[in-house]
Motif scaffolding. Sequence first.
Motif, PDB file in Angstrom:
ATOM      1  N   THR A 178       0.788  -1.339  -0.203  1.00  0.00           N
ATOM      2  CA  THR A 178       0.017  -0.090   0.058  1.00  0.00           C
ATOM      3  C   THR A 178       0.830   1.056   0.023  1.00  0.00           C
ATOM      4  O   THR A 178       0.674   2.144  -0.640  1.00  0.00           O
ATOM      5  CB  THR A 178      -1.033   0.002   1.180  1.00  0.00           C
ATOM      6  OG1 THR A 178      -0.341  -0.331   2.721  1.00  0.00           O
ATOM      7  CG2 THR A 178      -1.994  -1.157   1.159  1.00  0.00           C
ATOM      8  N   LEU A 181       2.291   1.960  -3.177  1.00  0.00           N
ATOM      9  CA  LEU A 181       1.186   2.450  -4.359  1.00  0.00           C
ATOM     10  C   LEU A 181       0.879   3.905  -4.247  1.00  0.00           C
ATOM     11  O   LEU A 181       0.945   4.646  -5.175  1.00  0.00           O
ATOM     12  CB  LEU A 181      -0.188   1.646  -4.237  1.00  0.00           C
ATOM     13  CG  LEU A 181      -1.321   2.158  -5.165  1.00  0.00           C
ATOM     14  CD1 LEU A 181      -2.205   1.067  -5.288  1.00  0.00           C
ATOM     15  CD2 LEU A 181      -2.005   3.307  -4.223  1.00  0.00           C
ATOM     16  N   LYS A 182       0.898   4.349  -2.764  1.00  0.00           N
ATOM     17  CA  LYS A 182       0.639   5.666  -2.598  1.00  0.00           C
ATOM     18  C   LYS A 182       1.945   6.534  -3.037  1.00  0.00           C
ATOM     19  O   LYS A 182       1.764   7.713  -3.485  1.00  0.00           O
ATOM     20  CB  LYS A 182       0.666   6.023  -1.010  1.00  0.00           C
ATOM     21  CG  LYS A 182      -0.590   5.194  -0.543  1.00  0.00           C
ATOM     22  CD  LYS A 182      -0.715   5.519   1.070  1.00  0.00           C
ATOM     23  CE  LYS A 182      -2.025   4.847   1.659  1.00  0.00           C
ATOM     24  NZ  LYS A 182      -1.981   5.015   3.134  1.00  0.00           N
ATOM     25  N   TYR A 201      -5.816  -1.125 -11.267  1.00  0.00           N
ATOM     26  CA  TYR A 201      -4.829  -1.590 -10.288  1.00  0.00           C
ATOM     27  C   TYR A 201      -5.197  -2.859  -9.526  1.00  0.00           C
ATOM     28  O   TYR A 201      -6.542  -3.380  -9.498  1.00  0.00           O
ATOM     29  CB  TYR A 201      -4.597  -0.576  -9.199  1.00  0.00           C
ATOM     30  CG  TYR A 201      -6.140  -0.189  -8.488  1.00  0.00           C
ATOM     31  CD1 TYR A 201      -6.446  -0.598  -7.224  1.00  0.00           C
ATOM     32  CD2 TYR A 201      -7.078   0.521  -8.915  1.00  0.00           C
ATOM     33  CE1 TYR A 201      -7.479  -0.303  -6.668  1.00  0.00           C
ATOM     34  CE2 TYR A 201      -8.413   1.066  -8.502  1.00  0.00           C
ATOM     35  CZ  TYR A 201      -8.484   0.343  -7.015  1.00  0.00           C
ATOM     36  OH  TYR A 201      -9.444   0.741  -6.194  1.00  0.00           O
ATOM     37  N   HIS A 218      -7.275  -3.676  -0.854  1.00  0.00           N
ATOM     38  CA  HIS A 218      -8.179  -2.775  -1.576  1.00  0.00           C
ATOM     39  C   HIS A 218      -9.009  -1.873  -0.765  1.00  0.00           C
ATOM     40  O   HIS A 218      -9.152  -0.647  -1.012  1.00  0.00           O
ATOM     41  CB  HIS A 218      -9.145  -3.715  -2.367  1.00  0.00           C
ATOM     42  CG  HIS A 218      -8.564  -4.286  -3.845  1.00  0.00           C
ATOM     43  ND1 HIS A 218      -8.692  -3.592  -4.707  1.00  0.00           N
ATOM     44  CD2 HIS A 218      -8.254  -5.701  -3.833  1.00  0.00           C
ATOM     45  CE1 HIS A 218      -7.953  -4.310  -5.573  1.00  0.00           C
ATOM     46  NE2 HIS A 218      -7.743  -5.567  -5.255  1.00  0.00           N
ATOM     47  N   LYS A 220      -8.116  -0.547   1.953  1.00  0.00           N
ATOM     48  CA  LYS A 220      -7.214   0.487   2.597  1.00  0.00           C
ATOM     49  C   LYS A 220      -6.948   1.512   1.236  1.00  0.00           C
ATOM     50  O   LYS A 220      -7.120   3.011   1.485  1.00  0.00           O
ATOM     51  CB  LYS A 220      -6.124  -0.042   2.932  1.00  0.00           C
ATOM     52  CG  LYS A 220      -5.082   0.745   3.849  1.00  0.00           C
ATOM     53  CD  LYS A 220      -3.855  -0.016   4.591  1.00  0.00           C
ATOM     54  CE  LYS A 220      -3.110   1.096   5.374  1.00  0.00           C
ATOM     55  NZ  LYS A 220      -2.027   0.174   5.927  1.00  0.00           N
ATOM     56  N   VAL A 221      -6.436   1.020   0.198  1.00  0.00           N
ATOM     57  CA  VAL A 221      -6.132   1.876  -0.874  1.00  0.00           C
ATOM     58  C   VAL A 221      -7.222   2.804  -1.499  1.00  0.00           C
ATOM     59  O   VAL A 221      -7.401   3.844  -1.991  1.00  0.00           O
ATOM     60  CB  VAL A 221      -5.310   1.134  -2.161  1.00  0.00           C
ATOM     61  CG1 VAL A 221      -4.050   0.553  -1.456  1.00  0.00           C
ATOM     62  CG2 VAL A 221      -6.204   0.276  -2.819  1.00  0.00           C
ATOM     63  N   TRP A 224      -7.824   5.399   0.665  1.00  0.00           N
ATOM     64  CA  TRP A 224      -6.958   6.446   0.728  1.00  0.00           C
ATOM     65  C   TRP A 224      -7.195   7.429  -0.821  1.00  0.00           C
ATOM     66  O   TRP A 224      -7.247   8.466  -0.775  1.00  0.00           O
ATOM     67  CB  TRP A 224      -5.582   5.856   0.627  1.00  0.00           C
ATOM     68  CG  TRP A 224      -4.321   6.943   0.491  1.00  0.00           C
ATOM     69  CD1 TRP A 224      -4.020   7.581   1.468  1.00  0.00           C
ATOM     70  CD2 TRP A 224      -3.906   7.189  -0.949  1.00  0.00           C
ATOM     71  NE1 TRP A 224      -2.937   8.250   0.719  1.00  0.00           N
ATOM     72  CE2 TRP A 224      -2.969   8.231  -0.520  1.00  0.00           C
ATOM     73  CE3 TRP A 224      -3.903   6.613  -2.037  1.00  0.00           C
ATOM     74  CZ2 TRP A 224      -2.093   8.569  -1.561  1.00  0.00           C
ATOM     75  CZ3 TRP A 224      -2.987   7.176  -3.036  1.00  0.00           C
ATOM     76  CH2 TRP A 224      -2.193   8.215  -2.843  1.00  0.00           C
TER      77      TRP A 224
END
Length: 411
Positions: A178, A181-182, A201, A218, A220-221, A224
Motif C-alpha cells: 500500500t 502504491l501511494k 490496479y 483494496h 485501504k487503498v 486513501w
Amino acid sequence: MLSTRFLALALVALAAILAGSDVEAKKHNANCKAGLPWGADNRWASKMAKGCVKWIHHWENAVVPQVEGKLDYVPMYWGPKKAGKWNDRKKWINKHKPNYILAQNEPDVPGQANLSPKQAASEWIKELRHYQKKGIKISSPQIVYDIKWMDSFMKHLKQHGAKPDFMAVHWYGSWKDTAKLKKYIKRVHKRYNLPVWVSEYGVTQKSHGSQSQVSHFHSKVDRWMDSQPYVHRYAAFGCYAYGNAPDSFGAQQNAFFSKGGKLRNSAYSYMYGASGSKKHGKRDATATANIEAHAARSPGAHRHHNKRVHSLAQAIELQARNTTLDPHEDGEALDPLKSYINGWEVTPEEAEEYFNHDDEEDDKENANADDAEHDDEISRLRDQALDEADEKEDELEKIDEVKTDDDDDDN
C-alpha cells in the motif's frame, strides 16, 4: 438469547445510530470515483452499476449495453495494434461526445501497446488531439510503472505544443505494498501537476495473498484514494469470475464475481464502501427495513442480526457518552423504513441478497499465503524507476542551489 424487550429497544437505537453512520458514509462517498475496467460477461455488469460505482471503461470494446445510461462510459484508444476496434470507437465518440477518453494501454509493456515515447506522442497527436480541441478531456498513456518512459513522452508531446488533461496510470503489486502504491501515485501527481486516474490496479498472484489480505489491501487503498483530491477516478482490476482471471498475473482474490456471475464480498465492498473483510465487511451493513421479520424468516439473517445487536449495545453506550454527536448534521435524515447498505439506499431485494450473501471463496484462506518477499518484476522495476527519479530531482535541486549561491556571490 436476547430478550424481546431489549431487541425492541436496540432496534430503536439502531435506526438513530445507523442514520448517523450512514450519513457519514454518504458524505465520505459524496464524490464517487470508483469505476469498472470491464472484461467480464456483459450480462453481469448491471449488478455492479450501483453504490459508488459511477463509470466504466473497456480495454478495446464499446459501451456495455446493460449499463448504458447508468454508468459514464469512457472509451479508450488502445493503440495502433487495435486500429480496427478504434475505428469503431471513433464512430461512437463522434455521435455521443463523451467527457473523457483514455489514451494508450500500457505502452511501456511489450505484451500490450508496446510503443516508444516518441511513437506514442505521435499517435496521441494523430488520434486524440482533435478530440481535445473539441472539449473532450484526454488522458496520458496508461503506463504500468515506467516514469522515465512518461518523462520522455511528455517531452515529445510538448514539442507538438500539447499536453494531456490528466494522467492515467496502472498499478500492480503485493498486498503488502500500500505504501508503494501511494508513493507511485503521489510521484505522478507531483511530477506532472495534473489530476490522476488509476485506471487499473490490483494485487498480483505472485504475492500469494490470502483473500482477507487482498480484500484489506483494496479497502485501504480505495479509502486513501477517496481522500486524495487530485485522484479523480480509479478502477479496480476485478471484473472477472474467481477461478477465471484474464491472465495469471492478477490474483484470483481481486475478483468481483463467483462462477456464474454471483457477486462476491469484494464486489459489495467496492460498491458500498464496506471494509472489505468477512469480519468487518457485510456484517457491518444492516438493512433497517423490517429487520425483525428479516431475522425471523432467515437463520442466516438471524445469526448476522444477533451479531449486530451485540455490537449495538456498545454503540449505544458510546453514543450516550458523546453528546456532541449529531447524526443529521448535514440536514439529511435517513428513512428508518428504507433499506441501506453502508449509507447507500437499496431495494429490499438487494438488501436481502446482501444480508444473506455468503461467499465460499472468501471463507477459504489461500494456503500459499506467507510472509516471504515476492519477486514481482513489475514492482521491482517501478521501485527502481521511482528511486532514479528521486535521485535526478535531488541532483537538479543541488544544481539550482549552486546557481543561486553563485548569483549571490556575483551580487
